[in-house]
Design an enzyme around this catalytic site. Structure first.
Site, PDB file in Angstrom:
ATOM      1  N   GLU A   1      37.343  43.080  27.087  1.00 18.40           N
ATOM      2  CA  GLU A   1      37.648  43.643  25.768  1.00 18.40           C
ATOM      3  C   GLU A   1      37.737  45.156  25.848  1.00 18.40           C
ATOM      4  O   GLU A   1      37.208  45.780  26.759  1.00 18.40           O
ATOM      5  CB  GLU A   1      36.588  43.231  24.747  1.00 18.40           C
ATOM      6  CG  GLU A   1      35.152  43.285  25.225  1.00 18.40           C
ATOM      7  CD  GLU A   1      34.663  44.645  25.640  1.00 18.40           C
ATOM      8  OE1 GLU A   1      35.014  45.635  24.957  1.00 18.40           O
ATOM      9  OE2 GLU A   1      33.925  44.747  26.639  1.00 18.40           O
TER      10      GLU A   1
ATOM     11  N   GLU B   1      35.396  45.611  29.559  1.00 15.65           N
ATOM     12  CA  GLU B   1      36.706  45.345  30.163  1.00 15.65           C
ATOM     13  C   GLU B   1      36.764  44.021  30.919  1.00 15.65           C
ATOM     14  O   GLU B   1      37.824  43.646  31.418  1.00 15.65           O
ATOM     15  CB  GLU B   1      37.129  46.476  31.118  1.00 15.65           C
ATOM     16  CG  GLU B   1      37.190  47.854  30.515  1.00 15.65           C
ATOM     17  CD  GLU B   1      37.551  48.935  31.526  1.00 15.65           C
ATOM     18  OE1 GLU B   1      37.917  48.594  32.675  1.00 15.65           O
ATOM     19  OE2 GLU B   1      37.464  50.117  31.179  1.00 15.65           O
TER      20      GLU B   1
END
Length: 347
Positions: free
Chosen positions: A168, A313
């Site tokens: 994310e 991430e």
């Protein structure tokens, strides 16, 4: 979208066969530690002793959050779209680690407050230009939440492999994740809220007060405890897409690599909807983000790695991938006592 087909078959014969296969390798009993439990879990997910990991993929979902108006982040909202550009250019940590581990990487605009236009390598599933400020109103409508979850499910349905992780990017999303955690677990906000992108202690205290005030404002939603209402009230478009993607992955009997704090907040929602999803989850690591350890304890998740990571991430998920390969490969390739003509333990 009900995801009603998620179940986990507990086959006693397969369970026993996996134990025999693992225990008969040329090693002292239990000496490969967590690799042994991972191998067994993967075998139970795939319903076979002939386990494999094929075409691993990681999907990074990016979205912006209206709650940044409450001054809860050390970085401006523009960093979200700037980091998406970094992903597309191949320069972020997740790009480096995905390349290193031969993991396909997909970048999704779930709801970034920016116009990217048509871009190679960017999947456009923008629900809106960021969520609304949940300190003052629900972050999204029920329809937007359902649409985001459906997008996530569709992306997983298009993957060709059998293992998937999620990442994310979204300034403000640790605040959303902390609010979801507080709402669904009833753990005090002080134990859910952390530094995120690097807030100083006074910033963390302010962030905690924002979450507490929002929880009081939306008290009826929290009291009702409906996971989709909690997600729509406090979540982000990227978190909703991840929840939908996780549920779809479990439907496909995929191994789900769970990253850190934000990804686990999506799992809190998914697991409340379909508890059997947890049997498909490998918890990649315990993040240094305050609250993640309690999230894992709440879900009874055992992290594979503890490295002090808190980048997001999906980096922790990809870094754990080689250990999944090791678990599969020892079960597939390691000699047995009989095949290697090695004597077993005598006492």
């Amino acid at each position: 979208m009900t995801f009603s087909s998620i179940s986990f078959t507990h086959d006693a014969a397969l369970d026993s066969a996996l134990d025999v296969a693992i225990n008969n390798k040329t090693k002292p009993l239990g000496s490969l530690g967590m690799l042994e439990s991972l191998a067994k879990q993967i075998g139970l997910i795939q319903q076979t002793t002939d386990v494999s990991l094929n075409d691993p993929a990681l999907i990074v979902f990016a979205g912006d959050h209206g709650v940044v108006a409450e001054n809860i982040s050390a970085f401006p909202q523009s960093v979200t779209w700037q980091m998406v550009e970094n992903f597309l250019a191949g320069g972020a940590a997740i790009n480096v680690f995905a390349r290193q581990n031969n993991c396909a990487l997909h970048i999704v605009d779930a709801g970034v407050n920016h116009d990217f236009g048509v871009r190679d390598g960017l999947i456009d599933h923008k629900v809106a230009y960021g969520t609304r400020n949940f300190a003052q109103e629900p972050a999204m409508t029920a329809e937007q939440c359902a649409q985001a979850m459906q997008y996530g499910a569709e992306l997983v349905a298009g993957l060709k492999g059998n293992v998937v992780g999620f990442g994310e990017m979204g300034i403000g999303n640790t605040t959303a994740a902390a609010a979801i955690m507080h709402a669904l677990t009833k753990i005090p906000a002080a134990e859910c809220v952390g530094a995120g992108t690097g807030l100083a202690p006074d910033g963390v205290q302010h962030k905690q007060k924002v979450v507490e005030a929002a929880a009081a404002f939306h008290a009826p939603v929290i009291s009702a405890g409906e996971p989709l209402d909690v997600l729509a009230t406090f979540g982000g478009f990227e978190i909703a897409m991840i929840a939908g993607a996780m549920l779809a992955a479990a439907e496909r009997r995929m191994v789900i690599l769970v990253d850190g704090f934000i990804i686990t907040s999506a799992l809190l929602v998914a697991a409340r909807l379909q508890p059997a999803i947890l049997d498909y989850c490998v918890f990649a690591h315990c993040s240094d983000e305050h609250g993640h350890r309690q999230m894992l304890a709440y879900l009874k998740g055992q992290p594979v790695l503890q490295m002090g990571l808190r980048l997001g991430e999906g980096t922790g998920a990809v870094l754990a991938l080689p250990l999944l390969h090791a678990a599969v490969n020892f079960l597939r390739e390691m000699a047995t006592f009989e095949s290697a003509d090695v004597s077993k333990k005598s006492v």
